[in-house]
Design an enzyme around this catalytic site. Sequence first.
Site, PDB file in Angstrom:
ATOM      1  N   ARG A 162       0.828  -1.213   0.000  1.00 40.81           N
ATOM      2  CA  ARG A 162       0.000   0.000   0.000  1.00 40.81           C
ATOM      3  C   ARG A 162       0.866   1.268   0.000  1.00 40.81           C
ATOM      4  O   ARG A 162       0.563   2.247   0.681  1.00 40.81           O
ATOM      5  CB  ARG A 162      -0.927   0.026   1.223  1.00 40.81           C
ATOM      6  CG  ARG A 162      -1.963  -1.079   1.266  1.00 40.81           C
ATOM      7  CD  ARG A 162      -2.996  -0.943   0.163  1.00 40.81           C
ATOM      8  NE  ARG A 162      -4.127  -1.830   0.339  1.00 40.81           N
ATOM      9  CZ  ARG A 162      -4.169  -3.095  -0.073  1.00 40.81           C
ATOM     10  NH1 ARG A 162      -3.136  -3.610  -0.716  1.00 40.81           N
ATOM     11  NH2 ARG A 162      -5.240  -3.830   0.143  1.00 40.81           N
ATOM     12  N   SER A 237     -10.613  -0.726   3.091  1.00 33.77           N
ATOM     13  CA  SER A 237      -9.867  -0.844   4.349  1.00 33.77           C
ATOM     14  C   SER A 237      -9.492   0.553   4.834  1.00 33.77           C
ATOM     15  O   SER A 237      -8.856   1.299   4.096  1.00 33.77           O
ATOM     16  CB  SER A 237      -8.573  -1.628   4.137  1.00 33.77           C
ATOM     17  OG  SER A 237      -8.862  -2.898   3.632  1.00 33.77           O
ATOM     18  N   GLU A 333      -4.947   3.745   6.190  1.00 33.60           N
ATOM     19  CA  GLU A 333      -4.580   3.498   4.796  1.00 33.60           C
ATOM     20  C   GLU A 333      -5.116   4.632   3.934  1.00 33.60           C
ATOM     21  O   GLU A 333      -4.539   4.982   2.917  1.00 33.60           O
ATOM     22  CB  GLU A 333      -5.193   2.159   4.360  1.00 33.60           C
ATOM     23  CG  GLU A 333      -4.643   1.611   3.083  1.00 33.60           C
ATOM     24  CD  GLU A 333      -5.705   0.947   2.246  1.00 33.60           C
ATOM     25  OE1 GLU A 333      -6.580   1.665   1.716  1.00 33.60           O
ATOM     26  OE2 GLU A 333      -5.664  -0.283   2.111  1.00 33.60           O
TER      27      GLU A 333
HETATM   28  N1  EPU Z   1     -10.566 -10.772  10.122  1.00 37.84           N
HETATM   29  C1  EPU Z   1     -11.246 -10.823  11.316  1.00 37.84           C
HETATM   30  N2  EPU Z   1     -12.263  -9.921  11.525  1.00 37.84           N
HETATM   31  C2  EPU Z   1     -12.641  -9.025  10.592  1.00 37.84           C
HETATM   32  C3  EPU Z   1     -11.939  -8.976   9.369  1.00 37.84           C
HETATM   33  C4  EPU Z   1     -10.905  -9.864   9.154  1.00 37.84           C
HETATM   34  O1  EPU Z   1     -10.952 -11.624  12.194  1.00 37.84           O
HETATM   35  O2  EPU Z   1     -13.585  -8.271  10.851  1.00 37.84           O
HETATM   36  C5  EPU Z   1      -9.515 -11.770   9.856  1.00 37.84           C
HETATM   37  C6  EPU Z   1     -10.024 -12.784   8.820  1.00 37.84           C
HETATM   38  O3  EPU Z   1     -10.685 -13.830   9.429  1.00 37.84           O
HETATM   39  C7  EPU Z   1      -8.745 -13.250   8.186  1.00 37.84           C
HETATM   40  C8  EPU Z   1      -7.856 -12.022   8.230  1.00 37.84           C
HETATM   41  O4  EPU Z   1      -8.411 -11.151   9.229  1.00 37.84           O
HETATM   42  O5  EPU Z   1      -8.140 -14.266   8.932  1.00 37.84           O
HETATM   43  C9  EPU Z   1      -7.732 -11.319   6.904  1.00 37.84           C
HETATM   44  O6  EPU Z   1      -8.979 -10.868   6.462  1.00 37.84           O
HETATM   45  P1  EPU Z   1      -9.313 -10.598   4.906  1.00 37.84           P
HETATM   46  O7  EPU Z   1      -8.961 -11.769   4.077  1.00 37.84           O
HETATM   47  O8  EPU Z   1     -10.705 -10.065   4.815  1.00 37.84           O
HETATM   48  O9  EPU Z   1      -8.281  -9.483   4.456  1.00 37.84           O
HETATM   49  P2  EPU Z   1      -7.696  -8.197   5.178  1.00 37.84           P
HETATM   50  O10 EPU Z   1      -6.289  -8.431   5.547  1.00 37.84           O
HETATM   51  O11 EPU Z   1      -8.609  -7.729   6.242  1.00 37.84           O
HETATM   52  C10 EPU Z   1      -6.718  -7.170   2.975  1.00 37.84           C
HETATM   53  C11 EPU Z   1      -6.762  -5.880   2.224  1.00 37.84           C
HETATM   54  C12 EPU Z   1      -8.072  -5.744   1.457  1.00 37.84           C
HETATM   55  C13 EPU Z   1      -8.185  -6.907   0.494  1.00 37.84           C
HETATM   56  C14 EPU Z   1      -8.109  -8.234   1.303  1.00 37.84           C
HETATM   57  C15 EPU Z   1      -8.084  -9.437   0.415  1.00 37.84           C
HETATM   58  C16 EPU Z   1      -5.384  -4.330   3.497  1.00 37.84           C
HETATM   59  C17 EPU Z   1      -5.360  -3.131   4.378  1.00 37.84           C
HETATM   60  N3  EPU Z   1      -6.592  -4.754   3.133  1.00 37.84           N
HETATM   61  O12 EPU Z   1      -7.744  -7.123   3.961  1.00 37.84           O
HETATM   62  O13 EPU Z   1      -8.003  -4.541   0.697  1.00 37.84           O
HETATM   63  O14 EPU Z   1      -9.388  -6.860  -0.239  1.00 37.84           O
HETATM   64  O15 EPU Z   1      -6.879  -8.257   2.078  1.00 37.84           O
HETATM   65  O16 EPU Z   1      -6.845  -9.549  -0.213  1.00 37.84           O
HETATM   66  O17 EPU Z   1      -4.331  -4.854   3.153  1.00 37.84           O
HETATM   67  C18 EPU Z   1      -8.538  -2.219   0.670  1.00 37.84           C
HETATM   68  O18 EPU Z   1      -7.325  -1.998   0.667  1.00 37.84           O
HETATM   69  O19 EPU Z   1      -9.384  -1.285   0.650  1.00 37.84           O
HETATM   70  C19 EPU Z   1      -9.006  -3.597   0.737  1.00 37.84           C
HETATM   71  C20 EPU Z   1     -10.295  -3.901   0.849  1.00 37.84           C
END
Ligand code: EPU
Length: 337
Positions: A162, A237, A333
Amino acid sequence: MQIEEHKSLKNFNTFGIDCKARYFASVTSIDELKQILSSEKGNETFILGGGSNILLTKNIDALVLHINLKGITVVSENESHVFVEANGGENWHEFVQYCIANHWGGIENLSLIPGNVGTAPIQNIGAYGVELKDVFESCNALHKKTLQERTFSLDECQFGYRDSIFKTSERGNYIITSVQFRLTKKDHLLKTSYGDIQKELEQKHIQNPTIKDISEAVIAIRKSKLPNPKELGNSGSFFKNPVISATDFNQFRLQFPEAPFYEVSATQFKIPAGWLIEKAGFKGQRFGDAGVHKNQALVLVNYGNATGTEIWELAIAIQEKVKALFGIYIEPEVTVI
Ligand code: EPU
């Protein structure tokens, strides 16, 4: 080109915050852009792309330039690859769909990300195992003061998680006018290892997915977890996932063995901020019209008439509680104005 005054930006930011621009112009060509930047009003400008990564907490006392440069061209191609250039004002998801319709692979995992092509490099957008940098060839940019046009190569953009040179040493200096992508015409490098994608394809009994199948899987996942900004204001995010040292991680792990994590390197570990925020008790909470989404705690939402300040106050409360509970600082972010 029309210059409007005191224009509401409500429809120009995906949070749907009703702040105003002192002046506002939508630019459709590089010549127009140069013309307005060299005029008196062009001294103080604020560049607006898709408005999907900003939180407005105040009116903008400057000329807001809405980058509305359209057009997609094939620059060159060979047996295996196509080099496609899209202008900065193209909508990101429409561009992804255009590439898929042409059987060009590489950005299918980045389906449904809000925003425009020209702002995608700024934060090196990424999702489901793919980042913009994986398909990025170069971008053209216009310096806001000197009006010099410059091409930035992949290396020159200094992409990180990012992050890019446009968020660091060249912050605010350039307007990205177009981006060139290197996409595959065959033997696509499909990335299906991300857990949710696997599950989605299995559910549909798809064993040999096409790029379209992957795009559809990503769209389904995103729709199930992430609110549609047209229905509920948000900026994806709100925070980055924090990256902590191995020493801090070991401490954290002892206390929270159930926490998900990704190993970035032998010395660095990334913890999902969504998990930290959920554990801190904010998931699904609502404070007036500002809230934390019920399906993904990393996403802050505007239920209608929240001000940018109300959202920002909620963000600070989250940051403080996460810091107090886990000793981890979570960095926004989105760009907070
Ligand atoms: N999780 C929780 N609670 C929540 C959300 C997530 O426990 O409310 C846990 C999930 O269970 C999982 C882990 O966190 O084990 C990761 O969650 P997820 O796969 O939804 O991805 P993320 O790390 O929360 C990132 C990006 C997203 C992108 C997803 C998928 C960042 C800041 N965000 O989210 O990007 O869509 O991975 O690759 O890196 C964005 O940048 O706007 C965005 C949506």
